[in-house]
Design an enzyme around this catalytic site. Structure first.
Site, PDB file in Angstrom:
ATOM      1  CG  ASN A  16      45.250  32.806  31.440  1.00 39.84           C
ATOM      2  OD1 ASN A  16      44.593  31.783  31.259  1.00 39.84           O
ATOM      3  ND2 ASN A  16      46.380  32.814  32.137  1.00 39.84           N
ATOM      4  NE  ARG A  67      44.635  44.743  50.850  1.00 41.85           N
ATOM      5  CZ  ARG A  67      43.573  43.949  50.678  1.00 41.85           C
ATOM      6  NH1 ARG A  67      42.598  44.312  49.877  1.00 41.85           N
ATOM      7  NH2 ARG A  67      43.472  42.802  51.320  1.00 41.85           N
ATOM      8  CG  MET A  94      50.857  40.774  39.034  1.00 41.88           C
ATOM      9  SD  MET A  94      50.602  39.019  39.383  1.00 41.88           S
ATOM     10  CE  MET A  94      51.887  38.764  40.596  1.00 41.88           C
ATOM     11  CB  ILE A  96      44.888  42.053  47.125  1.00 41.25           C
ATOM     12  CG1 ILE A  96      46.040  41.040  47.072  1.00 41.25           C
ATOM     13  CG2 ILE A  96      43.720  41.512  47.946  1.00 41.25           C
ATOM     14  CD1 ILE A  96      46.765  40.886  48.400  1.00 41.25           C
ATOM     15  CG  ASN A 111      42.447  35.100  40.220  1.00 40.45           C
ATOM     16  OD1 ASN A 111      43.029  35.672  39.289  1.00 40.45           O
ATOM     17  ND2 ASN A 111      43.103  34.547  41.222  1.00 40.45           N
ATOM     18  CG  HIS A 113      46.145  30.494  42.055  1.00 37.49           C
ATOM     19  ND1 HIS A 113      46.943  31.585  42.342  1.00 37.49           N
ATOM     20  CD2 HIS A 113      46.698  29.448  42.714  1.00 37.49           C
ATOM     21  CE1 HIS A 113      47.919  31.215  43.142  1.00 37.49           C
ATOM     22  NE2 HIS A 113      47.792  29.914  43.386  1.00 37.49           N
ATOM     23  CD  GLU A 146      34.831  40.983  51.948  1.00 35.94           C
ATOM     24  OE1 GLU A 146      35.280  40.931  53.112  1.00 35.94           O
ATOM     25  OE2 GLU A 146      33.721  41.464  51.650  1.00 35.94           O
ATOM     26  N   GLY A 147      39.311  37.332  50.344  1.00 35.84           N
ATOM     27  CA  GLY A 147      40.641  36.813  50.656  1.00 35.84           C
ATOM     28  C   GLY A 147      41.519  36.715  49.418  1.00 35.84           C
ATOM     29  CB  VAL A 148      45.060  36.299  48.863  1.00 32.51           C
ATOM     30  CG1 VAL A 148      46.024  36.050  47.709  1.00 32.51           C
ATOM     31  CG2 VAL A 148      45.134  37.750  49.303  1.00 32.51           C
TER      32      VAL A 148
HETATM   33  C1  GRF Z   1      48.868  32.843  35.057  1.00 30.65           C
HETATM   34  O1  GRF Z   1      49.696  31.789  35.431  1.00 30.65           O
HETATM   35  C2  GRF Z   1      47.695  32.954  35.985  1.00 30.65           C
HETATM   36  O2  GRF Z   1      47.287  31.724  36.496  1.00 30.65           O
HETATM   37  C3  GRF Z   1      48.246  33.806  37.108  1.00 30.65           C
HETATM   38  O3  GRF Z   1      49.077  34.743  36.466  1.00 30.65           O
HETATM   39  C4  GRF Z   1      49.548  34.195  35.235  1.00 30.65           C
HETATM   40  C5  GRF Z   1      49.162  35.160  34.169  1.00 30.65           C
HETATM   41  O4  GRF Z   1      49.674  34.779  32.921  1.00 30.65           O
HETATM   42  N1  GRF Z   1      47.189  34.400  37.878  1.00 30.65           N
HETATM   43  P1  GRF Z   1      49.243  35.542  31.613  1.00 30.65           P
HETATM   44  O5  GRF Z   1      49.570  37.022  31.843  1.00 30.65           O
HETATM   45  O6  GRF Z   1      47.800  35.324  31.398  1.00 30.65           O
HETATM   46  O7  GRF Z   1      50.096  34.969  30.536  1.00 30.65           O
END
Ligand code: GRF
Length: 219
Positions: A16, A67, A94, A96, A111, A113, A146-148
């Protein structure tokens, strides 16, 4: 309009991040990644940043688990502030973030997801979707609260779940859409077209641009 300064937090391979770097270089992103921070010294994301000539720092998480230690988190904030970022983009980070961090960058943290939230928050969202048996999954870009994986939703993209899909094949199909919508969400932010009312993110037409976040505005 000045280009948005983006700080990316990533723990892993960084596709990403790479999509944002490429979009910026190709003039498809109304901003530039000015700094990349990671809690993992060997993260490929850091390598990608260095290769692109972007400042890249490993900042020790200070503890195991979900965290960051509070001194470590304070260091993240310090470094991001020094880099004068307008937006913090989490891209496979990875950890929070604490309520203090979220408040410090209120509605300036996004973020991505890999599911259609609020379905399948947390880890291994694609596996959760397959095991549940949904026929459509996808990805979501949201503001971080503040949540996940609970913050106001900016953009989503739907992806079909196909017969015989594995976690890997579904993840790959979703990832393509992730790369597309993250750029799109950041562009809407850069154009000041996002207005948040409670949980709802209104996307303003281009002509109402001044009603959203303005990076040039000083409080
Ligand atoms: C992606 O699937 C994103 O949605 C998730 O973690 C992954 C990260 O992939 N939060 P990358 O490191 O960007 O390849």
């Amino acid at each position: 309009m000045r280009r948005l300064r983006i700080g990316v937090l990533a723990s892993g391979r960084g596709t990403n991040l790479q999509a944002l770097i490429d979009a910026s270089r190709e003039g498809r992103l109304l901003g530039e990644v000015v700094i990349v921070l990671s809690d993992v010294a060997s993260a490929m994301a850091l390598e990608r940043a260095r290769k692109a000539g972007i400042q890249a720092c490993y900042i020790e998480p200070g503890r195991k688990g979900a965290r960051l230690a509070s001194e470590s988190e304070a260091r993240y904030i310090e470094v991001l502030d020094e880099a004068r970022v307008d937006l913090v983009a989490l891209a496979g980070f990875m950890r929070i973030l604490s309520p203090d961090f979220v408040r410090h960058y209120k509605l300036r943290i996004m973020n991505i997801h890999p599911s259609l939230l609020p379905s399948f928050p947390g880890l291994r969202a694609q596996k959760q979707a397959l095991e549940y048996g949904v026929k459509i999954s996808g990805c979501t870009v949201h503001f971080v609260d503040e949540g996940v994986d609970t913050g106001p939703i900016i953009i989503q993209a739907a992806v079909p779940v196909l017969e015989g899909d594995t976690e890997a094949s579904l993840s790959e199909r979703i990832l393509k859409e992730e790369h597309r919508i993250y750029t799109e969400a950041i562009n809407l932010f850069a154009q000041q077209r996002l207005r948040v009312e409670g949980r709802i993110v209104h996307v303003l037409p281009l002509r109402c641009m001044n009603a959203g976040y303005n990076p040039d505005q000083t409080e």
